[in-house]
Design an enzyme around this catalytic site. Sequence first.
Site, PDB file in Angstrom:
ATOM      1  N   HIS A  65     -36.178  -1.588  -7.997  1.00  6.80           N
ATOM      2  CA  HIS A  65     -36.377  -0.201  -8.802  1.00  6.80           C
ATOM      3  C   HIS A  65     -37.826   0.206  -8.815  1.00  6.80           C
ATOM      4  O   HIS A  65     -38.140   1.275  -8.155  1.00  6.80           O
ATOM      5  CB  HIS A  65     -35.644  -0.311  -9.710  1.00  6.80           C
ATOM      6  CG  HIS A  65     -34.191  -0.180  -9.912  1.00  6.80           C
ATOM      7  ND1 HIS A  65     -33.332  -0.823  -9.309  1.00  6.80           N
ATOM      8  CD2 HIS A  65     -33.394   0.775 -10.680  1.00  6.80           C
ATOM      9  CE1 HIS A  65     -31.981  -0.497  -9.395  1.00  6.80           C
ATOM     10  NE2 HIS A  65     -32.127   0.535 -10.347  1.00  6.80           N
ATOM     11  N   SER A 538     -26.482   5.471 -16.108  1.00  6.48           N
ATOM     12  CA  SER A 538     -26.737   4.017 -15.957  1.00  6.48           C
ATOM     13  C   SER A 538     -26.401   3.086 -17.056  1.00  6.48           C
ATOM     14  O   SER A 538     -25.942   3.659 -18.290  1.00  6.48           O
ATOM     15  CB  SER A 538     -28.414   4.384 -16.148  1.00  6.48           C
ATOM     16  OG  SER A 538     -28.906   2.950 -16.754  1.00  6.48           O
TER      17      SER A 538
HETATM   18  C1  MIC Z   1     -29.445   4.135 -12.166  1.00  6.85           C
HETATM   19  O1  MIC Z   1     -29.119   4.679 -11.058  1.00  6.85           O
HETATM   20  O2  MIC Z   1     -29.664   5.056 -12.975  1.00  6.85           O
HETATM   21  C2  MIC Z   1     -30.200   2.956 -12.285  1.00  6.85           C
HETATM   22  C3  MIC Z   1     -31.686   3.058 -12.317  1.00  6.85           C
HETATM   23  O3  MIC Z   1     -29.991   2.112 -11.184  1.00  6.85           O
HETATM   24  C4  MIC Z   1     -29.447   2.324 -13.727  1.00  6.85           C
HETATM   25  C5  MIC Z   1     -30.237   0.767 -14.007  1.00  6.85           C
HETATM   26  C6  MIC Z   1     -31.412   1.194 -14.606  1.00  6.85           C
HETATM   27  O4  MIC Z   1     -31.539   2.014 -15.597  1.00  6.85           O
HETATM   28  O5  MIC Z   1     -32.145   0.207 -14.628  1.00  6.85           O
HETATM   29  C7  MIC Z   1     -27.917   2.247 -13.531  1.00  6.85           C
HETATM   30  O6  MIC Z   1     -27.399   2.549 -12.771  1.00  6.85           O
HETATM   31  O7  MIC Z   1     -27.587   1.397 -14.252  1.00  6.85           O
HETATM   32 FE1  SF4 Z   2     -31.165   2.121  -7.090  1.00  6.63          FE
HETATM   33 FE2  SF4 Z   2     -29.340   3.097  -9.369  1.00  6.63          FE
HETATM   34 FE3  SF4 Z   2     -30.384   4.647  -7.111  1.00  6.63          FE
HETATM   35 FE4  SF4 Z   2     -28.596   2.624  -6.506  1.00  6.63          FE
HETATM   36  S1  SF4 Z   2     -28.267   4.732  -8.236  1.00  6.63           S
HETATM   37  S2  SF4 Z   2     -30.287   3.491  -5.391  1.00  6.63           S
HETATM   38  S3  SF4 Z   2     -29.255   1.105  -8.042  1.00  6.63           S
HETATM   39  S4  SF4 Z   2     -31.734   3.695  -8.909  1.00  6.63           S
END
Ligand code: MIC
Ligand code: SF4
Length: 651
Positions: A65, A538
Site C-alpha cells: 500500500h 475498507s
Molecule cells: C482499501 O482498498 O480501501 C484498502 C486500503 O485496501 C483497505 C485497507 C486499508 O485501509 O489499509 C481495505 O480495503 O481494507
Molecule cells: Fe490495494 Fe485496497 Fe486497492 Fe486492492 S482495493 S489495490 S488492496 S488499495
Amino acid sequence: MKGTLSEKILKAHLAEGRLEPGAEIGIRIDQTLTQDATGTMAFLQFEAMGIPKVRAELSVSYVDHNSLQMGFENADDHRYLQGAAAKYGAYYSRAGNGICHQVHLERFGAPGRTLLGSDSHTPTGGGLGMFAMGAGGIDVAVAMGGGPYFLTVPKVVRVILKGSLPQWVTAKDVILHLLSILTTKGNVGTVIEYSGDGLSQLTVPQRATMTNMGAELGVTTSLFPSDEQTKKFLTAQKRAKDFKPLTADANAEYSRTIEIDLAKLEPMAACPHSPDNVKPVSALKGMAVDQVCIGSCTNSSYLDLMRVAAMLKGKRVPQSVSLVLVPGSRQVELMLAENGALKTFVEAGARLVEPTCSFCIGMGQSPVSGGVSLRTGNRNFEGRSGTTDAQVYLVSPETAAASALTGTFTDPRSLGKKVKLPAELPKAFLIDDSMIISPKDAPRNAVIKRGPNIGEPPKNTPLPDALKGTVVIKVGDKITTDHIMPAGERLKYRSNIGKYSQFVFERLDPDFHKKCQAEASAGKAVFVVAGESYGQGSSREHAAMCPMFLGVKAVLARSIERIHAANLINFGILPLAFKDPKDYEALEAGAELELPDLLQALEKGEVKVRDLSRNREFTVKAVFSKRQAAILRAGGLLNHTVAAKETANVR
Ligand code: MIC
Ligand code: SF4
C-alpha cells in the site's frame, strides 16, 4: 445453507458455537494476510497481547500500500514489519513483490482453506474456493496467534451464471451487473456462491475479479467451487498439490437464487461516486477522458494485462490522455518483461508503476481537477483518488484500453474482431519467490527496529455504566471508512495514532478532532450519528481506533457494515442501531445525550437514549453476543485478550 460450499468449509473449521443461521460461531483460521497499512498495527497489537509466535498454518505480511516512501515513515514501517515477520514466524513479501491479494492467489491460496486478512478485499481468495474474509488488524492478530475468528453464520445466496460471455464482455462486467442488482447496501451477513454452466469458461483470475468486488456488495465473502479451472491455475503456478475438488451438493439450500445470462451482458461502468452506480458503457460513449489507470487487486493479472497489450500493440495514446499501468505482482511484471508486453506499453505512451496499490488508494496518480478518470479498480468513492472533484469510473481493462486509445469513453465492442485477445492462461507461470522471505530463511534472533513514527497501540478504558456527552457529528447514508479515516497522503501515519487521529472525518468536518478534544477536556463523551451502511469499504480498524482515541464512545446509526461494526466493538465503541428512522431524523449535531444503565442494557439488547437538548427519550438496538458484550465492557479486544491471558496465567 445445507450442502453449500460455505457449510462444508465452515463445518470443517468450526471451533465454537453451532452452525445455525444468525448464530455467532468461532472458526479456525488456516492462513492470514496483512498489508503494511493495517499490518503495522496488527503486529503491534500481536506484540501487546504477548503471543510468542505465529500459530496459524501460514501468515504472510505484505508490503504493497505505502511504497512511495515520501519521508522516513513508510520505510520505517517496512523495516518494522520485516523484523516482526522474522521474529514471530511470518512470511514477508517485500515492497515491489506485488499486491497482497494477487500474490496470495498466485503463491499461497488453496481451496477449502480459511483465510483472514486485514484488508477488505481478502475475499479475492474465494476465486480459488477459499473461505476468505476481511477483518480488522486486531482480529487478524488473534488469528495469527491461533485464536478463532468470530462471525455470524451467513445466509447463502446462489448466483447462477448461464451461457457464455460475448466477446469484449468480461468478469468485471458481470460483477458490476451484480452490483447494480444487489447494490452496496443491505447485504451484511450474506455469502455469494457462484454456480452454473457459465463457470467452466471463467479462469481463476476472472473469478477472483468477481470475488474481489464482493467486498463492494458488503457480503461476508464470495465463493467459487474448486474445479478444472482451479486445477489448471494451481498447476500453472506449480502448486498442483494444493488442489482439491470442492462443489456444493446438487440439492444444497440457498436463501435466494439470482440467475445471470452471460450472453446478454454488455460492458459496464460504475459511475461516480459509488461502485453500485452502474451504467452500460454504451450510454457514456463519447465522454472525454483525462486519465486511464489499469491495475489494482481487481484487474491486474497476467491475462488482464496481456489483453491490454494486444489492444495497444503498435498504437499510441493521444496527448490528452495519461495512461497508467500497474501490474498486480512481480510475477506478472516479469512475464510481461520477458514477452515484450512492457515494451508495447512504453511504446504506446503508458506510464509504468511498480506492482503496488498505487492509484487505487490515492498513493500517487491523482487525476487533474474535475478530471474524468477510468480505472480498473473496485472503489470510486469521492476523493479517494486524491482529487476531491475528480470523476472516477470503474471499468474492465478492455474498456479502459479502448478508451485510452480514443481519448473518449469507448465501448470495446466497437473494435469488433480486429484485435485477437488472448483468452487462455499460460501453461506455466514464471515462478520466482525471491522477494518473499520465508520464516525459515529469516535471521534467527531478529531484532525489531522501531522508527520514531511507530507508536504504541492505544487502549480504551472499561465501559462505564452511563455515558453523557455530545453528538459531535451527524452524517448521512453510505459513509465509507475513507470518509472516516482518509488514506492517500495521510496513509503514512497509520502507525502514529496521535497524528493520524487529527484527520478523522477530515473531509466532512476538518475541526472534528478539535471539537472532540474540547468534549474530552470537559469530561464528556463523543457520539457519532449516522444513516445507513455506515463504515462501508475498507477494513481499516483505524476508522474505529482513531475515533476511540478522540473519545468517541458510541455510534448511533441506521445500519453499520459488518467489518466496521466488529472494529467498533474491538475498540470499545458501542455500535447502536436506531429502531425508528424518525429518531435519526430528530437528532442534530450538538445534541446532548445521556445513555444510562449501560452494563445492564448490554444484556437486554437495547439501550435507552435521553436527548437532553430536546427533552425526549427513545431506545436503540444494542444486540451483542456474550463475547461481544464482554469485549465492550473491557473497553476493547486488546484489554479483553490481555485480561484473559492474565487470568489463565494466574490459574
Ligand atoms: C482499501 O482498498 O480501501 C484498502 C486500503 O485496501 C483497505 C485497507 C486499508 O485501509 O489499509 C481495505 O480495503 O481494507
Ligand atoms: Fe490495494 Fe485496497 Fe486497492 Fe486492492 S482495493 S489495490 S488492496 S488499495
